[in-house]
Structures are given as structure tokens and as C-alpha cells.
Design an enzyme around this catalytic site. Sequence first.
Site, PDB file in Angstrom:
ATOM      1  N   GLU A  82       0.850  -1.191   0.000  1.00 53.79           N
ATOM      2  CA  GLU A  82       0.000   0.000   0.000  1.00 53.79           C
ATOM      3  C   GLU A  82       0.888   1.244   0.000  1.00 53.79           C
ATOM      4  O   GLU A  82       0.446   2.335   0.333  1.00 53.79           O
ATOM      5  CB  GLU A  82      -0.965  -0.003   1.185  1.00 53.79           C
ATOM      6  CG  GLU A  82      -0.306  -0.111   2.534  1.00 53.79           C
ATOM      7  CD  GLU A  82      -1.307  -0.232   3.667  1.00 53.79           C
ATOM      8  OE1 GLU A  82      -2.081   0.707   3.859  1.00 53.79           O
ATOM      9  OE2 GLU A  82      -1.304  -1.262   4.353  1.00 53.79           O
ATOM     10  N   CYS A 114      -3.534  -3.333   4.440  1.00 56.53           N
ATOM     11  CA  CYS A 114      -2.642  -4.366   5.004  1.00 56.53           C
ATOM     12  C   CYS A 114      -3.102  -5.784   4.685  1.00 56.53           C
ATOM     13  O   CYS A 114      -2.484  -6.754   5.107  1.00 56.53           O
ATOM     14  CB  CYS A 114      -2.524  -4.166   6.510  1.00 56.53           C
ATOM     15  SG  CYS A 114      -1.967  -2.507   6.925  1.00 56.53           S
ATOM     16  N   HIS A 236      -2.422  -9.750  11.860  1.00 54.98           N
ATOM     17  CA  HIS A 236      -1.894  -8.481  11.360  1.00 54.98           C
ATOM     18  C   HIS A 236      -1.548  -7.616  12.572  1.00 54.98           C
ATOM     19  O   HIS A 236      -2.332  -7.536  13.520  1.00 54.98           O
ATOM     20  CB  HIS A 236      -2.943  -7.790  10.485  1.00 54.98           C
ATOM     21  CG  HIS A 236      -2.607  -6.359  10.218  1.00 54.98           C
ATOM     22  ND1 HIS A 236      -1.376  -5.969   9.741  1.00 54.98           N
ATOM     23  CD2 HIS A 236      -3.322  -5.208  10.396  1.00 54.98           C
ATOM     24  CE1 HIS A 236      -1.345  -4.659   9.623  1.00 54.98           C
ATOM     25  NE2 HIS A 236      -2.511  -4.173  10.011  1.00 54.98           N
TER      26      HIS A 236
HETATM   27  N1  COA Z   1       2.437   3.078  30.299  1.00 56.10           N
HETATM   28  C1  COA Z   1       1.825   1.982  29.802  1.00 56.10           C
HETATM   29  N2  COA Z   1       0.736   2.045  28.980  1.00 56.10           N
HETATM   30  C2  COA Z   1       0.275   3.257  28.649  1.00 56.10           C
HETATM   31  C3  COA Z   1       0.865   4.441  29.155  1.00 56.10           C
HETATM   32  C4  COA Z   1       2.000   4.319  30.016  1.00 56.10           C
HETATM   33  N3  COA Z   1       2.616   5.381  30.525  1.00 56.10           N
HETATM   34  N4  COA Z   1       0.178   5.505  28.673  1.00 56.10           N
HETATM   35  C5  COA Z   1      -0.816   5.009  27.882  1.00 56.10           C
HETATM   36  N5  COA Z   1      -0.759   3.651  27.881  1.00 56.10           N
HETATM   37  C6  COA Z   1      -1.619   2.715  27.156  1.00 56.10           C
HETATM   38  C7  COA Z   1      -3.070   3.152  27.097  1.00 56.10           C
HETATM   39  O1  COA Z   1      -3.770   2.796  28.276  1.00 56.10           O
HETATM   40  C8  COA Z   1      -3.562   2.402  25.870  1.00 56.10           C
HETATM   41  O2  COA Z   1      -3.839   1.055  26.209  1.00 56.10           O
HETATM   42  P1  COA Z   1      -5.273   0.406  25.867  1.00 56.10           P
HETATM   43  O3  COA Z   1      -5.439   0.515  24.370  1.00 56.10           O
HETATM   44  O4  COA Z   1      -5.144  -1.008  26.312  1.00 56.10           O
HETATM   45  O5  COA Z   1      -6.282   1.209  26.584  1.00 56.10           O
HETATM   46  C9  COA Z   1      -2.327   2.393  24.963  1.00 56.10           C
HETATM   47  O6  COA Z   1      -1.214   2.709  25.801  1.00 56.10           O
HETATM   48  C10 COA Z   1      -2.400   3.430  23.862  1.00 56.10           C
HETATM   49  O7  COA Z   1      -2.761   4.652  24.426  1.00 56.10           O
HETATM   50  P2  COA Z   1      -3.771   5.635  23.681  1.00 56.10           P
HETATM   51  O8  COA Z   1      -3.991   6.806  24.542  1.00 56.10           O
HETATM   52  O9  COA Z   1      -4.961   4.876  23.190  1.00 56.10           O
HETATM   53  O10 COA Z   1      -2.820   6.020  22.453  1.00 56.10           O
HETATM   54  P3  COA Z   1      -3.054   6.948  21.216  1.00 56.10           P
HETATM   55  O11 COA Z   1      -4.286   7.772  21.316  1.00 56.10           O
HETATM   56  O12 COA Z   1      -1.765   7.672  21.060  1.00 56.10           O
HETATM   57  O13 COA Z   1      -3.280   5.929  19.992  1.00 56.10           O
HETATM   58  C11 COA Z   1      -2.956   4.132  18.458  1.00 56.10           C
HETATM   59  C12 COA Z   1      -2.650   4.673  19.892  1.00 56.10           C
HETATM   60  C13 COA Z   1      -2.362   2.749  18.346  1.00 56.10           C
HETATM   61  C14 COA Z   1      -4.464   4.087  18.232  1.00 56.10           C
HETATM   62  C15 COA Z   1      -2.273   5.094  17.441  1.00 56.10           C
HETATM   63  O14 COA Z   1      -0.878   4.985  17.586  1.00 56.10           O
HETATM   64  C16 COA Z   1      -2.643   4.808  16.001  1.00 56.10           C
HETATM   65  O15 COA Z   1      -3.684   5.246  15.517  1.00 56.10           O
HETATM   66  N6  COA Z   1      -1.816   4.065  15.263  1.00 56.10           N
HETATM   67  C17 COA Z   1      -2.121   3.632  13.911  1.00 56.10           C
HETATM   68  C18 COA Z   1      -2.918   2.355  13.976  1.00 56.10           C
HETATM   69  C19 COA Z   1      -3.128   1.786  12.609  1.00 56.10           C
HETATM   70  O16 COA Z   1      -2.201   1.722  11.841  1.00 56.10           O
HETATM   71  N7  COA Z   1      -4.341   1.373  12.298  1.00 56.10           N
HETATM   72  C20 COA Z   1      -4.635   0.927  10.951  1.00 56.10           C
HETATM   73  C21 COA Z   1      -4.358  -0.494  10.699  1.00 56.10           C
HETATM   74  S1  COA Z   1      -5.266  -1.607  11.690  1.00 56.10           S
END
Ligand code: COA
Length: 398
Positions: A82, A114, A236
Site C-alpha cells: 500500500e 494491510c 496483522h
Molecule cells: N504506560 C503503559 N501504557 C500506557 C501508558 C503508560 N505510561 N500511557 C498510555 N498507555 C496505554 C493506554 O492505556 C492504551 O492502552 P489500551 O489501548 O489497552 O487502553 C495504549 O497505551 C495506547 O494509548 P492511547 O492513549 O490509546 O494512544 P493513542 O491515542 O496515542 O493511539 C494508536 C494509539 C495505536 C491508536 C495510534 O498509535 C494509532 O492510531 N496508530 C495507527 C494504527 C493503525 O495503523 N491502524 C490501521 C491499521 S489496523
Amino acid sequence: MSSTPVGIHDISFATTSLVLDLGVIATRMGIDPQKYYSGIGQVEMSVPARDEDIVTLAANAALPIVERHGRDRIRTVIVATETGIDQSKAAAVYVHRLLGLGENCRAVEFKQACYSATAALQFAAAIVQRDPQQQVLVVATDVARYDLQSSGEPTQGAGAAAMLVAADPAIIALEPVTGLYTEDIMDFWRPNHRDTALVDGKTSIRAYLHAIEHAWQDAQRQGAPGFEQIDYFCYHQPFTVMAVKAHRHLVKIAAAQTSSAQVDAVLEPSLIYNRQVGNSYTASMYIALVSLLDNVAQLDGKRIAFLSYGSGCVAEIFTGVVQPGYASHLRTAAHAAALQGRTAIDDADYLARHAQTQPTDAGAHPTPHETTGHFRYAGLSGNKRLYEATPARSDRAS
Ligand code: COA
């Protein structure tokens, strides 16, 4: 239809020459690195050198396969990606030349976020089923890029997985039943005018779980093996904790009797490489497979379920059985060398690379020689991408 087993006869992965520790991004953003290391389960991400892209990654992943098995029986090469480098010409055509494949060959590119490598694998299996003398080279290759400071930034990465699909496979025999799901949804996409993807992270997590649930139910209706008949699961992995979330969801919908410790134990070996490579989009599930094969002993006869998801979205679930004697065909040492051989970069270097865009004029734009791989993207000239073989850095005087 012939009952000859068809599947993965060889598998190899490649990644970039550079790597960034995610703690570097956390420090710049002023957040706890544990959010990345344990919250999303990512420790590092591979960063392409200036002369690396999906074509060089694909050719590097596939070269050991053609060197081991020869080129004569390969009449199809499919590149699944992609991260398209051209709206018209298939990346597979460049890869075909770099690998020295014969002219009597079809070369084509598959796209559906993906998921596309799974479509390529099924297409390849159908070709081999029709003519078991033929072999098909399938290469999943991607460079995941999001905007700086976006929530997607720590889930970048890059890698390629190459598979030789053949009759009487040495590594995995694919089973015929698959579960399918398609829905038009905007959870992740990259419009033509952008070189970074757009993602609604929370929507993509929900869409992934929903699609896997529906594909699983379809697989069960089609007569696929039940949860208890499966030994390992390869998901994935846009970030490795996504596989854990998805497997916990599957345990619930399959009403499986398993503890969270068992969930972790069954998934862990498939997460090891992607924690270090980062998101490699359509390659990630196949790098997860390589990670599983390289990090668990005695998988002979074990059944693996593959849970493939591509945003937008399409999901497919299928199974395969590890073949007796598979271990002697693995490339564990080469994979470890690919990961360990990357050079760590700092934030300033990463930011400079991220800011770089492709020229849009017809001038000559050579790229510096940086890669440690066997092939390089030599630059752009007259709007044409130039690729060349290069001696691996270990062969060059330093
Ligand atoms: N220590 C440990 N864990 C922590 C933390 C810390 N200090 N701070 C936050 N976390 C955890 C959160 O609780 C959360 O866990 P949970 O999902 O089990 O609740 C996780 O870390 C992620 O935190 P979040 O606030 O949700 O992160 P974010 O808003 O920055 O987004 C993603 C995370 C993965 C959604 C983001 O990186 C993203 O969109 N990535 C792209 C995903 C993708 O490619 N999708 C398309 C294909 S499927």
C-alpha cells in the site's frame, strides 16, 4: 481438483538499514516511553535509508529465495503493497528485473491496505493448484508513514516478507477453507495527493475487531477448524498489542477455554520481530509468521491460524499446517542479522529523513549510497525511478 498440498515452500524477510528507538519520539513528545514500549507494544521502528524503498526491500527479501530455489519455475511474481511508487507500473516489474527472473513471467501489484498480501497468497495458491509445476513469488512490502506528532507516528516502520508458493511445500501447507469479510469504512487511508497515511486510530481498532469477528464466523460456517484445533495464531500487527486485543476478542467470541497467560504465551513468539520492525502494513502478518517459526522449536504438524486485516476494510482468516522437517528450511540467523545490523539514528536524523519529499520535476535527482542491502534506489531522472544492484556493505571496503 488436484489434492496436491500447496503452500509456503520458503519464506524470508528483510528490513531497512536504519532503526529508531521509540523512546526518542516519546522524549520529544514529552510522554512516558512505556506508553509505546508496553501500551502499544512497540520498542523500535525500522527507518528507510535514502536509497531504500518498497522495491529494494522486496528484492532484498526475495533474493535468498531465488538463490536457493532457482528461477526456472517462477512464472508469476506478485508484489503486495500500500506504499505504491507509481500509479500505473507495478513495483513487481522492477523486482522482477532486480531478481533476474525469466521474461516468461507475469508481474503484478496487489493493493488493499494491510490485507493485500493475503489476497496475493490465495491467488498464488490457485495458480499452483492449477499447475503444480509452477511456483509463484509473493512479496509483501511496505513503508508505514504517518505525520509527525500524530498518534500514528510511533506506529511507523518498514519491512518486506517474501514467500515462494509451491506444491508439496517445505514449510506450511495451506488449508482450503477461508473466512471473509468486506465493509466500506474509513478507518485508515492514503489519498493520492499524500505521502503519509491518515488514520482514525480508535475507529481502526474497532473496525479490525469487528472484521475479524465476522470473518471468523464465516470461516466457521465454511467448515474451518475450530479454536481448539488451532495451535498458534498470527495476526496483522499495526502495533503488537493489537494482536493481543484481537486474540482476547476471538477467545470471547469463540467461547474458548483459555487463560490470559495462555493467550500471551501463544502470541508472544509472533510479536518479537514486529516489536523491532514497527508497522510494515501488509508484510506485518507474514513477518509475524517468520517470528513464530524462528522463535519456537518443533512446530512440525502444528496448525497456525492467520488473521489478516486491511483497513477500508477487508479481512480473511485461513489456516495452515507446519510441515515435517520445516526447521531445516528456515533463515533464523539471516533474520537476526537483518535486525541487529541496523544502524541507530537520532531524532534530528529521523526528522530530516521524514521531512524529505520526492522531487516532482523531470530533472536528475540521484540518491546517496546509504543502504547495506543488495539493491538500491539510485534516484529519479526524467521522472523515472532508477534501481540497481549493489554489493552488500559487508562486501565493500569501508
Ligand atoms: N504506560 C503503559 N501504557 C500506557 C501508558 C503508560 N505510561 N500511557 C498510555 N498507555 C496505554 C493506554 O492505556 C492504551 O492502552 P489500551 O489501548 O489497552 O487502553 C495504549 O497505551 C495506547 O494509548 P492511547 O492513549 O490509546 O494512544 P493513542 O491515542 O496515542 O493511539 C494508536 C494509539 C495505536 C491508536 C495510534 O498509535 C494509532 O492510531 N496508530 C495507527 C494504527 C493503525 O495503523 N491502524 C490501521 C491499521 S489496523
